[in-house]
Design an enzyme around this catalytic site. Structure first.
Site, mmCIF file in Angstrom:
data_model
loop_
_atom_site.group_PDB
_atom_site.id
_atom_site.type_symbol
_atom_site.label_atom_id
_atom_site.label_comp_id
_atom_site.label_asym_id
_atom_site.label_seq_id
_atom_site.Cartn_x
_atom_site.Cartn_y
_atom_site.Cartn_z
ATOM 1 N N CYS A 232 -3.673 8.202 10.436
ATOM 2 C CA CYS A 232 -4.730 8.442 9.143
ATOM 3 C C CYS A 232 -5.407 7.060 8.918
ATOM 4 C CB CYS A 232 -4.080 8.869 7.935
ATOM 5 S SG CYS A 232 -2.813 7.986 7.187
ATOM 6 N N HIS A 269 -1.645 2.682 -9.255
ATOM 7 C CA HIS A 269 -1.981 3.709 -8.421
ATOM 8 C C HIS A 269 -1.282 3.194 -6.826
ATOM 9 C CE1 HIS A 269 -4.473 6.596 -6.233
ATOM 10 N NE2 HIS A 269 -4.722 5.524 -5.439
ATOM 11 N N HIS A 272 -1.787 8.871 -2.259
ATOM 12 C CA HIS A 272 -1.564 10.445 -2.311
ATOM 13 C C HIS A 272 -0.465 10.784 -1.410
ATOM 14 C CE1 HIS A 272 -5.684 9.720 -3.808
ATOM 15 N NE2 HIS A 272 -5.297 10.687 -4.627
ATOM 16 N N ASP A 276 1.603 17.191 5.378
ATOM 17 C CA ASP A 276 1.479 17.398 6.788
ATOM 18 C C ASP A 276 1.986 16.389 7.846
ATOM 19 O OD1 ASP A 276 0.055 15.226 6.052
ATOM 20 O OD2 ASP A 276 -1.890 15.936 6.449
ATOM 21 N N ARG A 285 3.850 13.146 3.837
ATOM 22 C CA ARG A 285 3.223 11.997 4.201
ATOM 23 C C ARG A 285 2.691 11.387 3.041
ATOM 24 N NH1 ARG A 285 -2.301 11.008 5.222
ATOM 25 N NH2 ARG A 285 -2.824 13.259 5.469
ATOM 26 N N CYS A 287 0.631 8.685 1.691
ATOM 27 C CA CYS A 287 -0.398 8.026 2.517
ATOM 28 C C CYS A 287 -0.843 7.080 1.389
ATOM 29 C CB CYS A 287 -1.739 8.924 2.637
ATOM 30 S SG CYS A 287 -3.098 8.175 3.172
#
Length: 314
Positions: A232, A269, A272, A276, A285, A287
């Site tokens: 990704c 933060h 996310h 998947d 996952r 990310c």
């Protein structure tokens, strides 16, 4: 502390009014940026021969509102793929642009533009780069929509309400100390939910053994044992060290529904989580932005105070 960013979004009446409503913005000055003619008049700019763009100087307190928040609002106020045209206005003076005076803002701007480009199949028409010059416009252009409430404005009025409600960001860490420690990109990611560029970030291709901790307060979050190459473009983990270390919430930004991941200890933060991932590791996952993490290789974990996690790093 006050910073400035220069935003060209078509007719400066609407752009100036929009940003004047944002909490944390001290002034929004209409003017002409990057002109080849010193102190051009409105009439000269309208000829298209000065090279100037109608631009707004936005002065803001970065402890109250982030550059990322301002850019996201700016993107909503324009058609980012339109060349030399916004609303009913057409001409090079109405081109869109982002001009900075602090070179440390460049990575943040590039990151937000890259994020925006991924949502468009047509190339963006937004200029960006260091400000060459800026000349305030004539007095009758300043606060135009306050003086003329029914005046022309190409900005969607719904954005005015959104601008007024743009919440100031908070953090549990002392902001002054935190800002000194973080790079501008790390600040925007952790405090203003920016997303760094894929594939060119620090830890996407990092697969040494070690631990990943919260960049803001050092809390252990992820292990190299649970990191994998998802393709990704960002670091991907199958799980955190412990579920209690992160908070998850629904994120509906950009018209999508996602699950945001934050550090429970600092509120920073992180990124996310998506369903998947590999089936053998639970299909999750995580990310995560490299800019929200600090990697400590296994050889340095004991000295850094993370020795008790060494047995977990296989």
């Amino acid at each position: 502390m006050t910073k400035s960013i220069y935003l060209a979004g078509g007719c400066f009446w609407g752009t100036a009014h929009l940003f004047s409503l944002v909490p944390g913005v001290s002034s929004a000055t209409a003017g002409y940026a990057n002109s080849t003619v010193p102190s051009p008049s409105y009439e000269q700019v309208c000829t298209g021969h000065t090279g100037a763009a109608e631009t707004v100087q936005v002065d803001y307190n970065p402890d109250s509102v982030g550059l990322t928040d301002l850019l996201k609002l700016f993107f909503k106020s324009i058609d980012p793929t339109s060349v030399n045209r916004q609303g009913n206005d057409c001409g090079t003076q109405y081109r869109t642009g982002i001009y900075y005076v602090d070179k440390s803002d460049a990575p943040v701007i590039e990151t937000e533009l890259a994020t925006l480009q991924r949502r468009h199949t047509t190339p963006l028409a937004i200029e960006y780069g260091p400000l060459q010059n800026f000349y305030p416009a004539e007095e009758y252009h300043q606060d135009y929509l306050y003086k003329n409430p029914g005046g022309y404005c190409h900005v969607n009025p719904a954005l005015f309400k959104e601008a007024k409600e743009l919440a100031a960001r908070t953090t549990k860490a002392d902001k002054e100390e935190l800002r000194k420690r973080l790079t501008p990109l790390q600040w925007e990611v952790t405090q203003n939910a920016a997303t760094e560029r894929p594939f060119v970030n620090e830890y996407d291709a990092e697969f040494r053994r070690g631990i990943y901790v919260d960049i803001t307060d050092g809390t252990p979050l992820f292990l190299s044992t649970d990191k994998y190459n998802s393709g990704c473009g960002w670091p991907a983990f199958s799980r955190p060290i412990d579920e209690s270390l992160i908070d998850e919430s629904i994120d509906t930004s950009y018209g999508r529904v996602r699950t945001e991941v934050k550090s429970s200890s600092s509120g920073a933060h992180l990124g996310h989580v998506f369903p998947d991932g590999p089936a053998e590791t639970g299909v999750q996952r995580y990310c995560i932005n490299s800019a929200s993490l600090r990697f400590i290789p296994i050889e340095e974990m004991e000295a850094e105070g993370y020795g008790r996690y060494i047995p977990l790093v296989k």
